[in-house]
Design a protein around this motif. Structure first.
Motif, mmCIF file in Angstrom:
data_model
loop_
_atom_site.group_PDB
_atom_site.id
_atom_site.type_symbol
_atom_site.label_atom_id
_atom_site.label_comp_id
_atom_site.label_asym_id
_atom_site.label_seq_id
_atom_site.Cartn_x
_atom_site.Cartn_y
_atom_site.Cartn_z
ATOM 1 N N ASN A 257 5.358 5.255 0.978
ATOM 2 C CA ASN A 257 4.517 4.592 -0.017
ATOM 3 C C ASN A 257 5.304 3.549 -0.825
ATOM 4 O OD1 ASN A 257 2.030 4.140 -1.260
ATOM 5 N ND2 ASN A 257 2.452 5.596 -2.917
ATOM 6 N N LYS A 259 6.149 0.009 -2.277
ATOM 7 C CA LYS A 259 5.258 -1.051 -2.754
ATOM 8 C C LYS A 259 5.886 -2.441 -2.727
ATOM 9 C CE LYS A 259 1.941 1.845 -3.836
ATOM 10 N NZ LYS A 259 0.755 1.912 -2.957
ATOM 11 N N TYR A 260 7.222 -2.488 -2.613
ATOM 12 C CA TYR A 260 7.902 -3.781 -2.658
ATOM 13 C C TYR A 260 9.000 -3.858 -1.599
ATOM 14 C CZ TYR A 260 5.739 -4.464 -7.252
ATOM 15 O OH TYR A 260 4.842 -4.604 -8.286
ATOM 16 N N VAL A 281 2.412 -5.040 1.361
ATOM 17 C CA VAL A 281 3.105 -4.811 0.093
ATOM 18 C C VAL A 281 3.612 -6.146 -0.459
ATOM 19 C CG1 VAL A 281 3.758 -2.485 0.809
ATOM 20 C CG2 VAL A 281 5.375 -4.367 1.157
ATOM 21 N N GLN A 282 4.191 -6.101 -1.648
ATOM 22 C CA GLN A 282 4.673 -7.315 -2.304
ATOM 23 C C GLN A 282 6.188 -7.469 -2.137
ATOM 24 O OE1 GLN A 282 2.470 -6.120 -6.091
ATOM 25 N NE2 GLN A 282 2.306 -8.337 -6.170
#
Length: 319
Positions: A257, A259-260, A281-282
């Motif tokens: 999970n 996110k970046y 994601v970013q």
């Protein structure tokens, strides 16, 4: 009295040259000071801070250049030959150093110092848990046998040893100014200790401990602060990962999970953005502080401001 424009211009140029010499401008040696040549930015910053007014520090690596593939020019060898100290990171970062040292003039008295000495080195591919998390590590471009991770300075805890080695070297070649070197070193060590304590405290509280980075530059940071890096590329940022490596990393991003995806400003962000796009994601910057961009130089950024930004981005990514 008739004004002579030619003479005025010559006079002005003479003043400018003198001013440049007085400042110890780019690659200018300065009489009466300890002349120091450094291989890349973090060492330059620490050497300048500890040397203070007693030293003239010249950095070989130009602004905006990534150090892994850079090689010095003949003028750099001439400058180093005339200096009192040459500081380089070692641990395999500067592959050009052996031939560079052989090229120094025979009458050179320069003392060469590998500033990473004393730091327990990480073998290529080791994460915080001792396992290989680099997608590029198995690439044919990456040597397999006993390659060491050279990115010692990226951890404030490890950077303390670098600072100590620099201070000890100054005292050795210029004992007359020992008090000044020690005083300035103590100030730098206090800053590094505070930064280390902040990283330790803040990262101990994060929910996640896994980061995905563009190249395997954060092994010491991860080891010292309880994180694990998953790298798209190996120790060198130009090592291309295989398609199956990217697929494996995509699974890690989804399973954990994440996110970046972190990228760096001195190397291409193409692979990091590709992976981020594929996994939804970013991206964020995680700076290995290998050098300053021109913008960072204009902003008067330094090791401490960049590491503070790194910490803030790590907090965001590890929530």
């Amino acid at each position: 009295m008739k004004f002579n424009m030619g003479r005025a211009l010559i006079g002005l140029l003479f003043i400018i040259v003198l001013a440049g010499c007085g400042r110890g401008g780019t690659n200018q040696l300065v009489e009466g000071k300890v002349n120091v040549v450094t291989s890349f930015y973090p060492i330059y910053e620490f050497a300048s801070a500890i040397g203070g007014e007693d030293a003239n520090v010249i950095n070989l690596l130009p602004t905006g250049v990534e150090p892994h593939e850079w090689t010095p020019r003949s003028n750099d060898i001439i400058t180093a030959s005339k200096a009192q100290l040459f500081f380089y990171n070692g641990a395999g970062l500067e592959g050009w150093v052996p031939s560079f040292l052989k090229g120094l003039s025979q009458d050179s008295k320069v003392k060469t110092v590998e500033v990473s000495k004393g730091i327990p080195l990480i073998e290529a591919g080791e994460g915080a848990d001792g396992h290989d998390h680099s997608a590029g590590a198995s690439n044919a471009n990456e040597p397999e046998a006993h390659e060491m991770d050279p990115h010692t300075w990226v951890s404030p805890k490890s950077a303390m040893q670098i600072a100590k080695n620099i201070k000890d070297s100054y005292v050795l070649v210029d004992p007359a100014h020992k008090a000044g070197y020690k005083s300035r070193y103590d100030k730098l060590a206090e800053q590094l200790n505070k930064l280390d304590a902040k990283f330790t405290s803040v990262l101990a509280k994060t929910n996640k401990k896994e980061i995905v980075v563009s190249h395997q530059a954060f092994g010491y940071l991860c080891r010292d602060y309880g994180l694990t890096q998953h790298a798209i590329m190996g120790l060198s940022p130009d090592a291309e990962p295989r398609a199956q490596d990217i697929i494996e990393l995509s699974k890690v991003v989804k399973q954990d999970n994440i996110k970046y995806i972190f990228f760096e400003e001195l190397v291409s962000d193409k692979l990091a953005r590709t992976l981020a796009g594929e996994t939804g994601v970013q991206t964020l910057v995680l700076n290995p502080v290998e050098g300053l961009t021109k913008q960072e130089e204009q902003n008067k950024d330094n090791y401490f401001t960049l590491m503070e930004k790194n910490l803030q981005n790590l907090i965001l990514a590890l929530q």
